[in-house]
Design an enzyme around this catalytic site. Structure first.
Site, PDB file in Angstrom:
ATOM      1  N   LYS A  79      -2.402  -4.674   8.722  1.00 16.54           N
ATOM      2  CA  LYS A  79      -2.133  -5.688   9.747  1.00 16.54           C
ATOM      3  C   LYS A  79      -2.249  -5.054  11.125  1.00 16.54           C
ATOM      4  O   LYS A  79      -1.859  -3.891  11.310  1.00 16.54           O
ATOM      5  CB  LYS A  79      -0.723  -6.257   9.520  1.00 16.54           C
ATOM      6  N   SER A 154       2.979 -14.758   9.519  1.00 18.54           N
ATOM      7  CA  SER A 154       1.993 -14.233  10.437  1.00 18.54           C
ATOM      8  C   SER A 154       1.018 -13.235   9.787  1.00 18.54           C
ATOM      9  O   SER A 154      -0.038 -12.983  10.355  1.00 18.54           O
ATOM     10  CB  SER A 154       2.689 -13.564  11.618  1.00 18.54           C
ATOM     11  N   SER A 178       7.036 -13.610   7.213  1.00 16.11           N
ATOM     12  CA  SER A 178       5.628 -13.324   7.522  1.00 16.11           C
ATOM     13  C   SER A 178       4.865 -12.487   6.501  1.00 16.11           C
ATOM     14  O   SER A 178       3.653 -12.353   6.603  1.00 16.11           O
ATOM     15  CB  SER A 178       5.516 -12.639   8.890  1.00 16.11           C
TER      16      SER A 178
END
Lengths: 489, 97
Positions: A79, A154, A178
């Site tokens: 990420k 997210s 997330s």
């Protein structure tokens, strides 16, 4: 080659060790898949091909010398909020465009020590603010099971890439769901560890008392492998636990008879999709049939969790994001004086959701409103934490859906921030209480979209959660990777 | 209304965000409805309840104060959008007229 997608990390390591495949070949396999499929999915915002090939070559050299490493030669996606030396790290924000960290986050360093291959940077909601990855300032990521739908957020890039086989596994971060929510919506395994289990050093903060790092994988075994690597004390994170890390993989396959599973009655809310309820209930029945006992528990303050979360999260975020000022890194828009420069830089550099949260977070901390919002929310947080403590006197773990619905359509909730916030109702309380939570794929709705079972554990009880998840996974063949991302050629 | 445009503009100034009038209007409406939702917290009795600022009981992390390596000046300013030698360069901070 396609069968590589179905091997777990320890099986891949065996092949690499025996020389049946090289890390260069494995890395090339994934890079080719990214080139073939990611135009449609948009999960990567930066494919670090040269770095990946270089790391793969070095891994092969180490393997040839007989060296060991739990990830030696294994390609992972990261990420885009993990600082990695010499790799642009943006949090999917324009304000960090061009930012090249000088150091590795502790977790990146640990992965490097184990010999991993860095495939690229995965898309996310800007600064991890969102539940659909539509708040990325770069691109929208699509759900691999149906590209008209969002992947969740997210960590939407991490979940979409993992679920479609564009990396062996990935890392994400979870502040209010997330990791778990996108894992659930994409049909992947996701773990948010106990707060303090994994060092946050070098991961760009959203809300420091809620953020936690964790793996997103295609199977429980890989989740256990990665948990074993990322967990543990780090002197650079003053909130990290100095506590032994169990051998998580050793718990897989152990009997689950006698486990007491708590079902919170408050989670049977209106608005829960019937297929989600049915599929999660079926998963719970599986456990009952296999020797677990089911106990109804009560978490009476659940209905306040979303409100508490958005006070605390926005307050902490508004403070954390003060550092982005056009002086030290990233974007600068010049102005007539320094204040004007700050204002213009932050106007241009931050997206809508980030600005909204900074304003809201500052407001709830401001003099005159602090007691009414921030202090009040922190007190209700205590009550939410106590609810779980009470519930865990009667059960070993708690099971709920991860999300009340399956994935929603691209654009569907973008105009109504509150509706977007409410989609995290089952994951948020876990962050507020600092507990470990996991998403386990347990089936699909009628339209073929994945559904995740949430397993909530007591502090530092991740090993038991993995054991319980593994029991379901091995006896229920929940489909991984949509057919369109499997080539028969 | 829980919040007015004036307050949103003022808070935006405090957090150093330039907003155009449309944005002020939109954020006022959206934040107003979020604050209204947050009002449900007022129905919870929290008398005598200690606030939680940290979810896990941890001890204050103390360590010996020993010298350690750190980044040099040149490295530290490496990401600056504007620099002069080993300094961050910023627009005027003190008014001159």
């Amino acid at each position: 080659m396609e069968t590589l997608l179905d091997l777990n990390i320890s099986q891949l390591r065996e092949l690499l060790k025996k020389g049946e495949i090289s890390s260069v070949e494995l890395t090339r396999f994934y890079l080719d898949r990214i080139k073939r499929y990611d135009n449609e999915l948009g999960s990567y915002i930066n494919i670090t091909e040269d770095i990946a090939m270089d790391m793969a070559k070095r891994a092969d050299a180490r393997i040839a010398k007989g060296e060991e490493g739990r990830l030696l030669g294994v390609p992972l996606g990261i990420k885009d909020n993990f600082c990695a030396k010499e790799i642009e790290t943006t949090c999917a924000s324009q304000i960090l465009r061009g930012f090249i960290p000088l150091y590795d986050a502790t977790i990146i360093k640990r992965l490097k020590d184990e010999g991993f291959v860095h495939l690229g940077r995965l898309n996310m909601d800007e600064f991890a603010m969102g539940s659909s990855t539509e708040n990325s300032s770069f691109q929208i990521t699509k759900n691999p099971w149906n590209t008209e739908y969002i992947p969740g957020g997210s960590s939407g890039g991490s979940a979409a890439a993992t679920a479609s086989g564009l990396c062996v596994a990935s890392l994400g971060t979870d502040t209010g769901g997330s990791i778990r929510q996108p894992a659930s919506l994409c049909g992947a395994v996701g773990m948010k560890p106990t707060y303090g289990r994994v060092s946050r050093y070098g991961v760009i903060a959203l809300a420091s008392s809620l953020d936690q790092i964790g793996p997103i994988t295609r199977n429980v075994s890989d989740c256990a492998t990665l948990m074993g690597i990322i967990s543990g004390y780090d002197s650079m994170d003053s909130t990290s636990f100095n506590h032994n890390v169990p051998d998580y993989s050793a718990y897989l396959g152990r009997d689950i008879k006698g486990v007491r599973i708590g079902i919170p009655k408050e989670y049977n809310i209106e608005g829960i999709e019937p297929d989600v309820k049915k599929t999660v209930d079926n998963a719970i029945s599986f456990y009952e049939k296999n020797g677990a006992s089911i106990v109804e528990v009560s978490l009476p303050h659940t209905e306040y969790a979303v409100a508490v979360f958005y006070v605390i999260c926005t307050a902490e975020a508004s403070s954390n994001l003060a550092r982005f000022d056009g002086v030290k890194y990233g974007l600068r828009i010049n102005g007539k004086d320094i204040i004007d420069m700050y204002k213009k830089t932050r106007r241009k550099g931050f997206g809508k959701e980030v600005k909204r949260r900074i304003i809201l977070g500052t407001y709830v901390l401001s003099s005159g409103y602090y007691d009414a919002y921030y202090r009040k929310a922190s007190q209700v947080r205590t009550l939410i934490r106590r609810d779980f403590e009470e519930a865990f006197k009667r059960c070993d773990i708690i099971m709920t859906p991860v999300s009340p619905t399956t994935a929603f359509k691209v654009g569907e909730k973008m105009k109504d921030p509150l509706a977007m916030y409410l989609s995290d109702i089952f994951t948020i309380p876990v962050n507020l209480a600092g507990l470990p939570g996991m998403s386990l794929p347990c089936g699909f709705n009628g339209a073929g979209l994945p559904i995740g079972l949430q397993i909530i554990g007591q502090p530092l009880d991740e090993a038991r959660m993995l054991q319980i998840a593994y029991a379901f996974e091995t006896q229920n063949n929940v489909k991984k990777i949509p057919d369109k991302y499997r080539n028969k050629d | 209304m829980k919040i007015t445009k004036d307050v949103v503009e003022y808070v935006a100034h405090l957090v150093r965000l330039e907003l155009d009038p449309d944005e002020v209007g939109l954020y006022t409406l959206q934040i107003d409805s979020i604050l209204e939702y947050m009002d449900k917290l007022n129905s919870v009795d929290t008398k005598g309840i200690e606030p939680t600022s940290h979810p896990m009981p941890i001890e204050c992390a103390l360590r010996e104060d020993v010298e350690q390596d750190s980044f040099g000046v040149d490295e530290s300013v490496q990401n600056a959008p504007e620099r002069k030698g080993s300094f961050f360069k910023v627009p005027p901070v003190i008014e001159t007229d």
